[in-house]
Design an enzyme around this catalytic site. Structure first.
Site, PDB file in Angstrom:
ATOM      1  N   GLY A   9      -0.116  -4.946   2.451  1.00 39.85           N
ATOM      2  CA  GLY A   9       0.221  -3.505   2.169  1.00 39.85           C
ATOM      3  C   GLY A   9       1.641  -3.347   1.798  1.00 39.85           C
ATOM      4  N   CYS A  10       2.135  -2.190   2.199  1.00 40.78           N
ATOM      5  CA  CYS A  10       3.569  -1.869   1.606  1.00 40.78           C
ATOM      6  C   CYS A  10       4.595  -3.203   2.088  1.00 40.78           C
ATOM      7  CB  CYS A  10       3.989  -0.585   2.484  1.00 40.78           C
ATOM      8  SG  CYS A  10       5.608  -0.128   2.129  1.00 40.78           S
TER       9      CYS A  10
END
Length: 174
Positions: A9-10
């Protein structure tokens, strides 16, 4: 020192988490897994590069092992959601382990299989050969450290750090 490249993810989240682990010397946010050389953040977000937001972790295997890093990785993001982590959606937010050699591949597959028992849904983390890593722009580096009061950090990253402190204290730097 050894290195591992992970996408969960981020990269603001994963960088913040992995920087707190003992034996980790350096965590660099960037882009990995695609075909566009030296992509920009905007290009990666536009989903035109094939890259994922990723981190490259340099670690001392005498202090923290590759399987231990993977143990934390599989439990501090959702490896069962395809191309999505929370509100961040798209191929650039996929879950992936970019292995360096056969040993890393075998250990990643073993860690995935061991983590699967913790999840009702199937783990969709890609386990693929490492082919490249491009550092993110400077404003992404140490994002959490520099922006702890930002809503994203408080709403998304802080709960992951609290979980790390509560459930994985054995891996934390002193």
């Amino acid at each position: 020192m050894e290195s591992v490249t992970l996408a969960g993810g981020c990269f603001w989240c994963t960088e913040a988490i992995f920087k707190m682990l003992r034996g980790v010397a350096k965590v660099t946010p960037g882009y990995s897994g695609g075909d566009t050389p030296n992509p920009s953040y905007e290009q990666v977000c536009d989903e035109t590069t094939g890259h994922a937001e990723a981190i490259q972790v340099e670690f001392d295997p005498k202090v923290i092992t590759y399987p231990e890093l993977l143990y934390v990785f599989f439990r501090l993001h959702d490896p069962t959601t395809l191309n999505k982590q929370g509100n961040d959606a798209g191929h650039s937010y996929r879950s992936a382990i970019f292995y360096q050699d056969k040993t890393q591949k075998d250990e990643a597959e073993k860690a995935r299989d061991e983590a699967q028992v913790k999840y009702k849904d199937k783990i969709v983390t890609e386990i693929v050969p490492f082919k490249n890593f491009y550092e993110a722009e400077n404003y992404h580096k140490d994002y959490y450290t520099k922006n702890q009061d930002a809503p994203y950090c408080q709403i998304i990253i802080d709960p992951k750090i609290e979980k790390l402190k509560k459930e994985f204290s054995q891996f934390l730097k002193e």
